[in-house]
Design a protein around this motif. Structure first.
Motif, short mmCIF file in Angstrom:
data_model
loop_
_atom_site.label_atom_id
_atom_site.label_comp_id
_atom_site.label_asym_id
_atom_site.label_seq_id
_atom_site.Cartn_x
_atom_site.Cartn_y
_atom_site.Cartn_z
N MET A 1 0.84 -1.19 0.00
CA MET A 1 0.00 0.00 0.00
C MET A 1 0.89 1.25 0.00
N THR A 2 0.57 2.19 -0.86
CA THR A 2 1.32 3.44 -0.94
C THR A 2 0.78 4.41 0.10
N THR A 3 1.67 4.94 0.94
CA THR A 3 1.27 5.86 1.99
C THR A 3 1.41 7.31 1.50
N THR A 4 0.85 8.23 2.28
CA THR A 4 1.02 9.65 1.98
C THR A 4 2.50 10.01 2.01
N ALA A 5 3.26 9.46 2.95
CA ALA A 5 4.69 9.73 3.02
C ALA A 5 5.39 9.26 1.75
N ASP A 6 5.00 8.09 1.23
CA ASP A 6 5.58 7.58 -0.02
C ASP A 6 5.25 8.53 -1.18
N ARG A 7 4.00 8.96 -1.25
CA ARG A 7 3.59 9.86 -2.32
C ARG A 7 4.30 11.20 -2.21
N PHE A 8 4.47 11.70 -0.97
CA PHE A 8 5.19 12.95 -0.74
C PHE A 8 6.64 12.82 -1.21
N ALA A 11 6.88 12.82 -4.94
CA ALA A 11 6.60 14.15 -5.49
C ALA A 11 7.80 15.08 -5.33
N VAL A 12 8.43 15.06 -4.15
CA VAL A 12 9.59 15.91 -3.91
C VAL A 12 10.75 15.48 -4.80
N GLU A 13 11.02 14.19 -4.86
CA GLU A 13 12.13 13.70 -5.66
C GLU A 13 11.96 13.99 -7.14
N LYS A 14 10.69 14.07 -7.61
CA LYS A 14 10.41 14.38 -9.01
C LYS A 14 10.19 15.87 -9.23
N GLY A 15 10.12 16.67 -8.15
CA GLY A 15 9.85 18.10 -8.28
C GLY A 15 8.44 18.38 -8.77
N ASP A 16 7.47 17.56 -8.36
CA ASP A 16 6.09 17.62 -8.84
C ASP A 16 5.20 18.41 -7.87
N LEU A 17 5.08 19.74 -8.11
CA LEU A 17 4.25 20.58 -7.24
C LEU A 17 2.78 20.21 -7.31
N LEU A 23 -1.57 16.59 -1.66
CA LEU A 23 -1.20 15.96 -0.39
C LEU A 23 -1.33 16.87 0.82
N PHE A 24 -1.50 18.18 0.60
CA PHE A 24 -1.54 19.15 1.70
C PHE A 24 -2.98 19.52 2.06
N THR A 25 -3.22 19.70 3.37
CA THR A 25 -4.51 20.27 3.78
C THR A 25 -4.52 21.75 3.41
N GLU A 26 -5.69 22.34 3.36
CA GLU A 26 -5.79 23.78 3.04
C GLU A 26 -5.10 24.63 4.09
N ASP A 27 -5.12 24.19 5.35
CA ASP A 27 -4.56 25.00 6.44
C ASP A 27 -3.20 24.46 6.93
N ILE A 28 -2.45 23.82 6.05
CA ILE A 28 -1.15 23.25 6.43
C ILE A 28 -0.27 24.32 7.08
N ARG A 29 0.52 23.87 8.04
CA ARG A 29 1.50 24.73 8.71
C ARG A 29 2.89 24.14 8.46
N ARG A 60 18.11 14.09 -1.94
CA ARG A 60 17.72 12.67 -1.87
C ARG A 60 17.32 12.30 -0.45
N TYR A 61 16.29 11.47 -0.36
CA TYR A 61 15.89 10.92 0.92
C TYR A 61 16.74 9.68 1.20
N ILE A 62 17.15 9.51 2.46
CA ILE A 62 18.04 8.40 2.81
C ILE A 62 17.47 7.49 3.88
N GLY A 63 16.26 7.78 4.37
CA GLY A 63 15.65 6.93 5.38
C GLY A 63 14.28 7.43 5.78
N GLU A 64 13.54 6.58 6.50
CA GLU A 64 12.18 6.93 6.92
C GLU A 64 11.82 6.18 8.20
N PHE A 65 11.11 6.87 9.09
CA PHE A 65 10.57 6.29 10.31
C PHE A 65 9.10 6.68 10.40
N ASP A 66 8.25 5.76 10.80
CA ASP A 66 6.81 6.02 10.93
C ASP A 66 6.37 5.83 12.37
#
Length: 142
Positions: A1-8, A11-17, A23-29, A60-66
């Motif tokens: 299953m692809t998570t929001t973190a995976d999709r994020f 998107a960042v690695e591809k530069g896909d705004l 992926l962002f809420t309207e009121d993101i901080r 580049r991302y080098i690791g992830e913790f959930d």
């Protein structure tokens, strides 16, 4: 299953705004390592990401913790992910983390985002480059 973190991450690695917009809420901080108060709202955070994606070299991302963590806004526990990254800005190598807090509903969108980077010389280089980009893009006054 692809998570929001995976999709994020993709998107960042591809530069896909466009993908980030979904992926962002309207009121993101967005809590920056160089600004005391957060950047608020989807439009401002997307603008900031536009600057960041142009500024980073060899990102580049080098690791992830959930898990879960308390948010800055209200201290409530939220599903979270920590993404470790490496990049370069104006010749300075940066080691950092992105802390993402997600909505607890089925959307799982990102509601809060905190960035921490080291060393201090890299923080300073990042601050100068991002400030110049924000001013150039008309997102803040110069």
């Amino acid at each position: 299953m692809t998570t929001t973190a995976d999709r994020f991450r993709t998107a960042v690695e591809k530069g896909d705004l466009g993908a980030l917009d979904d992926l962002f809420t309207e009121d993101i901080r967005f809590y920056s390592p160089v600004k005391f108060t957060p950047f608020e709202g989807k439009a401002m955070v997307l603008g900031l990401f536009g600057v960041l994606l142009r500024t980073f070299e060899d990102f580049r991302y080098i690791g992830e913790f959930d898990g879960t963590a308390g948010t800055s806004a209200d201290g409530a526990e939220a599903p979270s992910a920590v993404l470790l990254f490496r990049t370069t800005v104006n010749g300075k190598q940066i080691h950092g983390i992105d802390l993402l807090h997600f909505e607890g509903d089925e959307s799982g969108r990102i509601k809060e985002f905190t960035v921490m980077v080291r060393p201090l010389s890299a923080v300073q280089a990042l601050s100068e480059a991002v400030l110049a980009g924000l001013v150039a893009d008309g997102l803040i006054a110069g």
